[in-house]
Design a protein around this motif. Structure first.
Motif, PDB file in Angstrom:
ATOM      1  N   ARG A 251      26.814  18.191  33.455  1.00  0.00           N
ATOM      2  CA  ARG A 251      28.194  19.050  33.313  1.00  0.00           C
ATOM      3  C   ARG A 251      28.432  20.256  34.279  1.00  0.00           C
ATOM      4  N   VAL A 252      27.373  20.953  33.787  1.00  0.00           N
ATOM      5  CA  VAL A 252      27.419  22.307  34.745  1.00  0.00           C
ATOM      6  C   VAL A 252      26.678  22.122  36.069  1.00  0.00           C
TER       7      VAL A 252
ATOM      8  N   GLU B 146      18.145  28.280  45.995  1.00  0.00           N
ATOM      9  CA  GLU B 146      18.665  28.818  44.746  1.00  0.00           C
ATOM     10  C   GLU B 146      19.375  27.931  44.092  1.00  0.00           C
ATOM     11  N   ALA B 147      20.144  26.858  44.436  1.00  0.00           N
ATOM     12  CA  ALA B 147      21.045  26.008  43.222  1.00  0.00           C
ATOM     13  C   ALA B 147      19.973  24.524  43.177  1.00  0.00           C
ATOM     14  N   ILE B 148      18.476  24.817  43.310  1.00  0.00           N
ATOM     15  CA  ILE B 148      17.755  23.790  42.675  1.00  0.00           C
ATOM     16  C   ILE B 148      16.949  24.611  41.852  1.00  0.00           C
ATOM     17  N   ALA B 149      16.796  26.154  42.314  1.00  0.00           N
ATOM     18  CA  ALA B 149      15.886  26.589  40.875  1.00  0.00           C
ATOM     19  C   ALA B 149      16.974  26.820  39.906  1.00  0.00           C
ATOM     20  N   ILE B 150      18.156  26.779  40.155  1.00  0.00           N
ATOM     21  CA  ILE B 150      19.444  27.121  38.548  1.00  0.00           C
ATOM     22  C   ILE B 150      19.653  25.577  38.138  1.00  0.00           C
ATOM     23  N   PHE B 151      19.590  24.573  38.784  1.00  0.00           N
ATOM     24  CA  PHE B 151      19.493  23.124  38.300  1.00  0.00           C
ATOM     25  C   PHE B 151      18.331  22.337  37.812  1.00  0.00           C
ATOM     26  N   LEU B 152      17.259  22.280  38.728  1.00  0.00           N
ATOM     27  CA  LEU B 152      16.065  22.002  38.300  1.00  0.00           C
ATOM     28  C   LEU B 152      15.435  22.717  36.568  1.00  0.00           C
ATOM     29  N   PRO B 153      15.429  21.593  36.736  1.00  0.00           N
ATOM     30  CA  PRO B 153      14.534  22.282  34.635  1.00  0.00           C
ATOM     31  C   PRO B 153      13.049  22.065  34.960  1.00  0.00           C
ATOM     32  N   ALA B 154      12.376  23.443  33.997  1.00  0.00           N
ATOM     33  CA  ALA B 154      11.319  23.798  34.344  1.00  0.00           C
ATOM     34  C   ALA B 154      10.090  22.696  34.658  1.00  0.00           C
TER      35      ALA B 154
END
Length: 192
Positions: A150-151, A178-186
């Protein structure tokens, strides 16, 4: 301009109506201007549709089909969920153009129309299910996967909104990263 002898399909009309929807919502869908845009007479329209309402319904069905499950089919076929999410975010960021019209955003003004509500709901469900499934495959528990989906989806729609309303909105590989860094879980730490 289309030659009068060229036969337009019902889908051609629906796609033209989608462009009008993106520019101005339901009010922008009018037969005569669409006929002029397509380079044909109104008679071509009536060979496929009885009235404007049928055209709007067909256009919304076309949008729901191409931007819902069917539009996600190629990405859904990527087995690696991390690669799938990277591809999605890269495609989204690269597709966002400053001041570009958006069917999804234009339809918000017509959200009380049941046809619009159904089409937007169908697209939202398909996209959220796709993202949730991807996050679950990346190892998030079901409730977190749904929240993350959702986010992420809200951020995607926000990028479209910013680009549509702000000619200086960034559109670059850096934004995609940046979108990948934020939304891809570590990734979980590797055990020794």
């Amino acid at each position: 301009m289309v030659n009068e002898s060229t036969r337009l399909s019902a889908r051609d009309w629906a796609r033209a109506a989608l462009k009008a929807l993106a520019d101005g919502g339901l009010a922008a869908v009018a037969v005569e201007p669409l006929a002029r845009t397509l380079g044909v007479t109104k008679g071509s329209f009536y060979a496929h549709y009885r009235n404007r309402d049928e055209l709007i319904s067909a256009a919304l069905s076309e949008w729901a089909r191409t931007h819902g499950d069917e539009g996600l089919a190629e990405l859904a076929g990527i087995a690696d969920p991390e690669r799938r999410l990277r591809e999605l975010l890269t495609i989204v960021v690269q597709a966002v153009h400053p001041l570009a019209p958006s069917v999804h955003l234009s339809l918000l003004g017509d959200r009380n129309d049941p046809r619009v509500r159904d089409a937007v709901g169908q697209v939202n469900r398909a996209r959220l299910e796709f993202l949730t499934r991807t996050y679950r495959e990346l190892g998030l528990p079901p409730d977190r996967a749904e929240l993350r989906a959702r986010v992420a989806y809200a951020a995607i729609l926000g990028l479209v909104h910013l680009a549509r309303t702000n000619p200086d909105a960034p559109n670059s590989a850096a934004l995609a990263e940046e979108a990948i860094a934020i939304f891809l879980p570590a990734s979980p730490p590797q055990s020794a």
